[in-house]
Design a protein around this motif. Structure first.
Motif, short mmCIF file in Angstrom:
data_model
loop_
_atom_site.label_atom_id
_atom_site.label_comp_id
_atom_site.label_asym_id
_atom_site.label_seq_id
_atom_site.Cartn_x
_atom_site.Cartn_y
_atom_site.Cartn_z
N THR A 179 0.84 -1.20 0.00
CA THR A 179 0.00 0.00 0.00
C THR A 179 0.87 1.25 0.00
OG1 THR A 179 -1.77 -1.10 1.26
CG2 THR A 179 -1.78 1.31 1.23
N ALA A 180 0.58 2.15 -0.92
CA ALA A 180 1.15 3.49 -0.92
C ALA A 180 0.08 4.44 -0.38
CB ALA A 180 1.57 3.92 -2.32
N VAL A 181 0.42 5.18 0.68
CA VAL A 181 -0.53 6.09 1.32
C VAL A 181 -0.16 7.51 0.93
CG1 VAL A 181 -1.47 6.89 3.52
CG2 VAL A 181 -0.78 4.50 3.26
N VAL A 182 -1.17 8.29 0.48
CA VAL A 182 -0.89 9.62 -0.03
C VAL A 182 -2.06 10.55 0.25
CG1 VAL A 182 -1.86 9.18 -2.35
CG2 VAL A 182 0.00 10.86 -2.07
N ALA A 183 -1.76 11.82 0.45
CA ALA A 183 -2.81 12.83 0.59
C ALA A 183 -3.57 12.95 -0.72
CB ALA A 183 -2.19 14.18 0.98
N LEU A 184 -4.89 13.10 -0.61
CA LEU A 184 -5.75 13.25 -1.78
C LEU A 184 -6.38 14.63 -1.75
CD1 LEU A 184 -7.37 12.32 -4.22
CD2 LEU A 184 -8.92 11.10 -2.67
N GLY A 185 -5.86 15.52 -2.63
CA GLY A 185 -6.37 16.87 -2.72
C GLY A 185 -7.13 17.10 -4.01
N LEU A 193 -0.46 7.51 -9.34
CA LEU A 193 -0.06 6.33 -8.58
C LEU A 193 -0.98 5.15 -8.87
CD1 LEU A 193 0.82 7.95 -5.13
CD2 LEU A 193 2.42 7.09 -6.84
N VAL A 194 -2.28 5.41 -8.97
CA VAL A 194 -3.23 4.34 -9.29
C VAL A 194 -2.93 3.77 -10.67
CG1 VAL A 194 -5.65 3.91 -9.89
CG2 VAL A 194 -5.07 5.09 -7.76
N ALA A 195 -2.63 4.63 -11.64
CA ALA A 195 -2.33 4.16 -12.99
C ALA A 195 -1.10 3.27 -13.01
CB ALA A 195 -2.15 5.34 -13.93
N ALA A 196 -0.11 3.59 -12.17
CA ALA A 196 1.14 2.82 -12.16
C ALA A 196 1.08 1.60 -11.27
CB ALA A 196 2.29 3.72 -11.71
N LEU A 197 0.39 1.70 -10.14
CA LEU A 197 0.45 0.65 -9.12
C LEU A 197 -0.81 -0.19 -9.03
CD1 LEU A 197 2.05 2.79 -6.25
CD2 LEU A 197 3.23 1.21 -7.79
N VAL A 202 -3.14 1.68 -3.63
CA VAL A 202 -3.02 3.10 -3.28
C VAL A 202 -4.16 3.49 -2.35
CG1 VAL A 202 -2.84 5.47 -4.12
CG2 VAL A 202 -1.98 3.57 -5.53
N LEU A 203 -3.80 4.07 -1.20
CA LEU A 203 -4.79 4.59 -0.25
C LEU A 203 -4.68 6.10 -0.22
CD1 LEU A 203 -6.89 4.30 2.03
CD2 LEU A 203 -4.97 4.01 3.62
N ARG A 233 -14.05 2.18 -6.85
CA ARG A 233 -12.98 1.17 -6.79
C ARG A 233 -11.75 1.69 -6.05
NH1 ARG A 233 -10.15 -1.16 -11.24
NH2 ARG A 233 -9.33 -2.42 -9.53
N LEU A 234 -11.68 2.98 -5.85
CA LEU A 234 -10.50 3.56 -5.22
C LEU A 234 -10.57 3.42 -3.70
CD1 LEU A 234 -10.09 6.85 -7.28
CD2 LEU A 234 -9.08 4.61 -7.71
N ARG A 235 -9.41 3.22 -3.10
CA ARG A 235 -9.32 3.20 -1.64
C ARG A 235 -9.16 4.63 -1.15
NH1 ARG A 235 -4.48 -0.71 -0.16
NH2 ARG A 235 -5.17 -0.28 1.96
N VAL A 236 -10.20 5.19 -0.59
CA VAL A 236 -10.19 6.58 -0.14
C VAL A 236 -10.74 6.67 1.27
CG1 VAL A 236 -11.12 8.90 -0.53
CG2 VAL A 236 -10.42 7.49 -2.49
#
Length: 324
Positions: A179-185, A193-197, A202-203, A233-236
């Protein structure tokens, strides 16, 4: 076809272990690593540099001599657009929400140092900010300038390509990434990141910049991958917004202090502080688990800490005098 990017940053950024922070969060000592995208170089660093390489590259290819973009007074994207303009010899106009003299953001100080010119749009919503930027571009054209409008937060399908590259770096640096955790603005960083991983890896932690950031991230990611990308489908995580984008939340304040005191890492109160608070919550509820490799994507934003009255007061309260 996308125009080639212009080189603005220093890549690849390092990935560093964070064993003391991992232990504090309830993870194993080798579970948590930090992708140091606060160390991208130009203008104080941060994630927006990766996006600007593509969006400014397109502006240059189209003959622009002026960059125009939008944001809040404390916008990291505005700061780094100003730095990119200075590096490339372009004029920069920043259309900012709010009024002059209200904010004392460290980013505003750097905007001025880089020579960017602010236009204050008042307390407008996103549509009002976009309209103000369009009007500024029109006035610049009337004066003979050739402006290019860089999207809010640098986020677009084109800008997200910068974070496709970041995801590719991560795959090489951390092959067993779970899991890569990142701020979502504004959505572009998570989209790349979603396109690559892949969506499952990706969270994103919502910081309150948009009403529906998952929809924005899905929109930007879809053209960059062969997979179907739908918002659901996204982990948010949407549990860290609190009272709003510019306000310091209790969990974010705790995360600022925790990162600083375990690893010497400085987070900002709007983006990375909330993202780390979201990671802590994800560990507590089992979405991120011990024994799995997790990467926290540090997107920068340090100048935004200075001038954020709540965050500065909180930090200063932690400096307890030593009783000798």
């Amino acid at each position: 076809m996308a125009h080639p990017p212009v080189e603005l940053g220093t890549f690849p950024t390092p990935v560093e272990p964070a064993p003391r922070l991992a232990a504090a969060l309830g993870l194993g000592p080798d579970d948590l690593w930090v992708k140091r995208d606060d160390l991208t170089g130009l203008g104080g660093g941060g994630n927006k540099i990766r996006k600007l390489e593509w969006t400014v590259g397109a502006a240059l290819a189209e003959g622009a001599d002026t960059l125009v973009t939008t944001g809040a007074a404390q916008s990291n994207h505005a700061r780094l657009t100003a730095a990119a303009g200075a590096r490339l010899g372009l004029d920069v106009v920043l259309v900012l929400r709010g009024s002059p003299g209200v904010s004392r953001s460290g980013n505003l100080a750097l905007d001025g140092l880089f020579g960017a010119r602010p236009v204050w749009a008042g307390e407008v919503d996103r549509a009002g900010l976009d309209a103000a930027a369009a009007a500024v571009c029109e006035r610049l054209r009337e004066k003979g300038a050739r402006p290019a409008l860089v999207p809010f937060g640098g986020s677009s399908v084109l800008g997200a390509r910068g974070y496709v590259r970041c995801g590719e770096e991560l795959r090489r640096q951390v092959p067993d990434l779970r899991t890569a955790v990142v701020a979502l603005g504004s959505g572009g960083t998570m989209a790349g990141l979603v396109a690559a991983l892949g969506a499952d890896s990706v969270l994103g932690v919502d910081v309150g910049a948009l009403p529906d950031p998952a929809a924005a991230a899905a929109e930007f990611a879809a053209p960059l991958t062969e997979e179907t990308v739908a918002p659901d489908r996204l982990r948010v995580r949407r549990d860290q917004v609190g009272d709003g984008y510019a306000r310091l939340t209790g969990p974010a304040a705790e995360a600022l202090r925790l990162a600083a005191r375990t690893e010497g890492l400085v987070m900002d109160p709007v983006y990375t502080g909330r993202a780390l608070a979201g990671l802590a919550a994800a560990v507590r509820d089992g979405d991120v688990r011990p024994g799995e490799r997790t990467v926290f994507v540090h997107t920068g934003g340090l100048p935004g800490l200075f001038g954020h009255a709540e965050a500065v007061a909180y930090a200063e309260e932690g400096a307890v005098p030593y009783d000798l």
